[in-house]
Design a protein around this motif. Structure first.
Motif, PDB file in Angstrom:
ATOM      1  N   GLY A  86      -8.432   8.788  -3.193  1.00 13.74           N
ATOM      2  CA  GLY A  86      -7.719   7.759  -3.939  1.00 13.74           C
ATOM      3  C   GLY A  86      -8.332   6.385  -3.759  1.00 13.74           C
ATOM      4  N   TRP A  87      -8.760   6.082  -2.541  1.00 13.05           N
ATOM      5  CA  TRP A  87      -9.389   4.782  -2.255  1.00 13.05           C
ATOM      6  C   TRP A  87     -10.694   4.628  -3.022  1.00 13.05           C
ATOM      7  CZ3 TRP A  87     -13.862   3.809   0.993  1.00 13.05           C
ATOM      8  CH2 TRP A  87     -14.107   2.456   1.201  1.00 13.05           C
ATOM      9  N   LEU A  88     -11.481   5.700  -3.095  1.00  7.52           N
ATOM     10  CA  LEU A  88     -12.737   5.659  -3.844  1.00  7.52           C
ATOM     11  C   LEU A  88     -12.496   5.443  -5.339  1.00  7.52           C
ATOM     12  CD1 LEU A  88     -14.705   8.558  -2.084  1.00  7.52           C
ATOM     13  CD2 LEU A  88     -15.145   6.091  -1.893  1.00  7.52           C
ATOM     14  N   ILE A 128      -2.341   6.354  -8.470  1.00  6.72           N
ATOM     15  CA  ILE A 128      -2.567   5.006  -9.001  1.00  6.72           C
ATOM     16  C   ILE A 128      -4.047   4.773  -9.266  1.00  6.72           C
ATOM     17  CG2 ILE A 128      -2.363   2.531  -8.501  1.00  6.72           C
ATOM     18  CD1 ILE A 128       0.170   3.245  -6.863  1.00  6.72           C
ATOM     19  N   GLY A 129      -4.916   5.308  -8.387  1.00  2.26           N
ATOM     20  CA  GLY A 129      -6.356   5.205  -8.606  1.00  2.26           C
ATOM     21  C   GLY A 129      -6.771   5.889  -9.904  1.00  2.26           C
ATOM     22  N   LEU A 130      -6.212   7.053 -10.173  1.00  2.00           N
ATOM     23  CA  LEU A 130      -6.478   7.756 -11.434  1.00  2.00           C
ATOM     24  C   LEU A 130      -5.932   6.971 -12.626  1.00  2.00           C
ATOM     25  CD1 LEU A 130      -5.674  11.379 -10.227  1.00  2.00           C
ATOM     26  CD2 LEU A 130      -7.906  10.579 -11.029  1.00  2.00           C
ATOM     27  N   GLY A 144       0.844  -1.188   0.000  1.00  2.00           N
ATOM     28  CA  GLY A 144       0.000   0.000   0.000  1.00  2.00           C
ATOM     29  C   GLY A 144       0.876   1.233   0.000  1.00  2.00           C
ATOM     30  N   THR A 145       0.578   2.188  -0.837  1.00  2.00           N
ATOM     31  CA  THR A 145       1.446   3.355  -1.004  1.00  2.00           C
ATOM     32  C   THR A 145       0.985   4.526  -0.145  1.00  2.00           C
ATOM     33  OG1 THR A 145       0.119   4.161  -2.862  1.00  2.00           O
ATOM     34  CG2 THR A 145       1.925   2.665  -3.364  1.00  2.00           C
ATOM     35  N   SER A 146       1.727   5.620  -0.231  1.00  2.00           N
ATOM     36  CA  SER A 146       1.325   6.854   0.447  1.00  2.00           C
ATOM     37  C   SER A 146       0.021   7.359  -0.164  1.00  2.00           C
ATOM     38  CB  SER A 146       2.408   7.922   0.304  1.00  2.00           C
ATOM     39  OG  SER A 146       2.541   8.306  -1.055  1.00  2.00           O
ATOM     40  N   SER A 147      -0.663   8.226   0.552  1.00  2.00           N
ATOM     41  CA  SER A 147      -2.004   8.654   0.125  1.00  2.00           C
ATOM     42  C   SER A 147      -2.001   9.318  -1.251  1.00  2.00           C
ATOM     43  CB  SER A 147      -2.604   9.604   1.168  1.00  2.00           C
ATOM     44  OG  SER A 147      -1.761  10.723   1.364  1.00  2.00           O
ATOM     45  N   TRP A 148      -0.990  10.163  -1.528  1.00  2.00           N
ATOM     46  CA  TRP A 148      -0.935  10.813  -2.838  1.00  2.00           C
ATOM     47  C   TRP A 148      -0.772   9.792  -3.951  1.00  2.00           C
ATOM     48  CZ3 TRP A 148      -2.600  15.473  -3.736  1.00  2.00           C
ATOM     49  CH2 TRP A 148      -2.542  16.449  -2.723  1.00  2.00           C
ATOM     50  N   ASP A 149       0.018   8.759  -3.694  1.00  2.00           N
ATOM     51  CA  ASP A 149       0.222   7.748  -4.718  1.00  2.00           C
ATOM     52  C   ASP A 149      -0.979   6.807  -4.831  1.00  2.00           C
ATOM     53  OD1 ASP A 149       2.850   8.540  -5.638  1.00  2.00           O
ATOM     54  OD2 ASP A 149       3.523   7.964  -3.649  1.00  2.00           O
TER      55      ASP A 149
END
Length: 229
Positions: A173-175, A49-51, A40-45
């Motif tokens: 990002g999670w969404l 990655i979600g995008l 699991g990456t940092s929140s920005w990543d």
């Protein structure tokens, strides 16, 4: 022969930009470590990655595009145009990430102990990379510009503001389907604390280095003048 002020200024600027780019290279390496750790990456990543999962392009490209949006928001909050370094950061970090992702030996370790070591190492590298480039005072990057703008607006500590931003970005990002796991929680909770420790240390180091350069040149200049007398 007296050293001209223009040459001294050039040396100082070269040193600042050298520190700046070293910081960016370190930060991008730390980011890739957290991605490759596979925990699991940092929140920005998570957001980048979600995008990437949702809309395509590359992780580095999304880092640049999101950075442009955040830089605009920071400019609105501070009512100032960003320094040149902010734009350099926005463009180069995404490029550095994509380049590091192509390095053959930067792969996910097989053992969990190797993964957690890679993740924690990445966090420390990222924090000190961020701190070094900020210490050069060539302009903070989009995400750190937002952090500093909110610190100035709210009066809260760097750690508190950074942690709040990380949690908000993580949810988005999670969404979008970004990878969230134990490493994400660790990154979100501790990157602010690490940044709060690293930034004053690196600022003190950079300032001391710049003072040493200035006084060294001043000493050489005075010595030459004395010899002529």
């Amino acid at each position: 022969m007296e050293i001209k002020p223009g040459k001294r200024l050039l040396n100082v600027m070269l040193l600042r930009w050298s520190i700046y780019f070293c910081g960016l290279l370190l930060m991008a390496l730390g980011i890739v470590f957290t991605i490759r750790a596979g925990l699991g990456t940092s929140s920005w990543d998570v957001l980048h990655i979600g995008l990437f999962y949702t809309l395509g392009l590359t992780i580095g490209t999304w880092s640049i595009l999101v950075g442009a949006l955040i830089l605009t928001l920071s400019s609105i909050l501070t009512r100032e145009f960003p320094k040149l370094g902010a734009y350099v950061n926005m463009l180069t970090v995404g490029i550095f990430i994509d380049l590091y992702m192509q390095v053959p030996f930067l792969q996910t370790p097989v053992l969990f102990t190797g993964r957690i070591t890679m993740l924690l190492s990445g966090l420390v590298i990222m924090a000190y990379g961020m701190a070094f480039y900020i210490s050069a005072r060539c302009g903070t990057g989009p995400r750190d510009s937002l952090m500093i703008a909110l610190v100035e607006k709210t009066g809260y500590s760097i750690s508190r503001v950074r942690r709040t931003i990380e949690i908000a970005v993580l949810l988005i990002g999670w969404l979008l389907g970004g990878p969230v796991f134990i490493g994400t929680v660790i990154c979100t909770l501790f990157i602010g604390t690490l940044a709060g420790i690293a930034i004053p240390q690196c600022q003190q180091f950079t300032d001391a280095l710049l003072r040493r350069l200035f006084y060294q040149e001043e000493y050489v200049s005075n010595s030459v003048i004395k010899e002529k007398m």
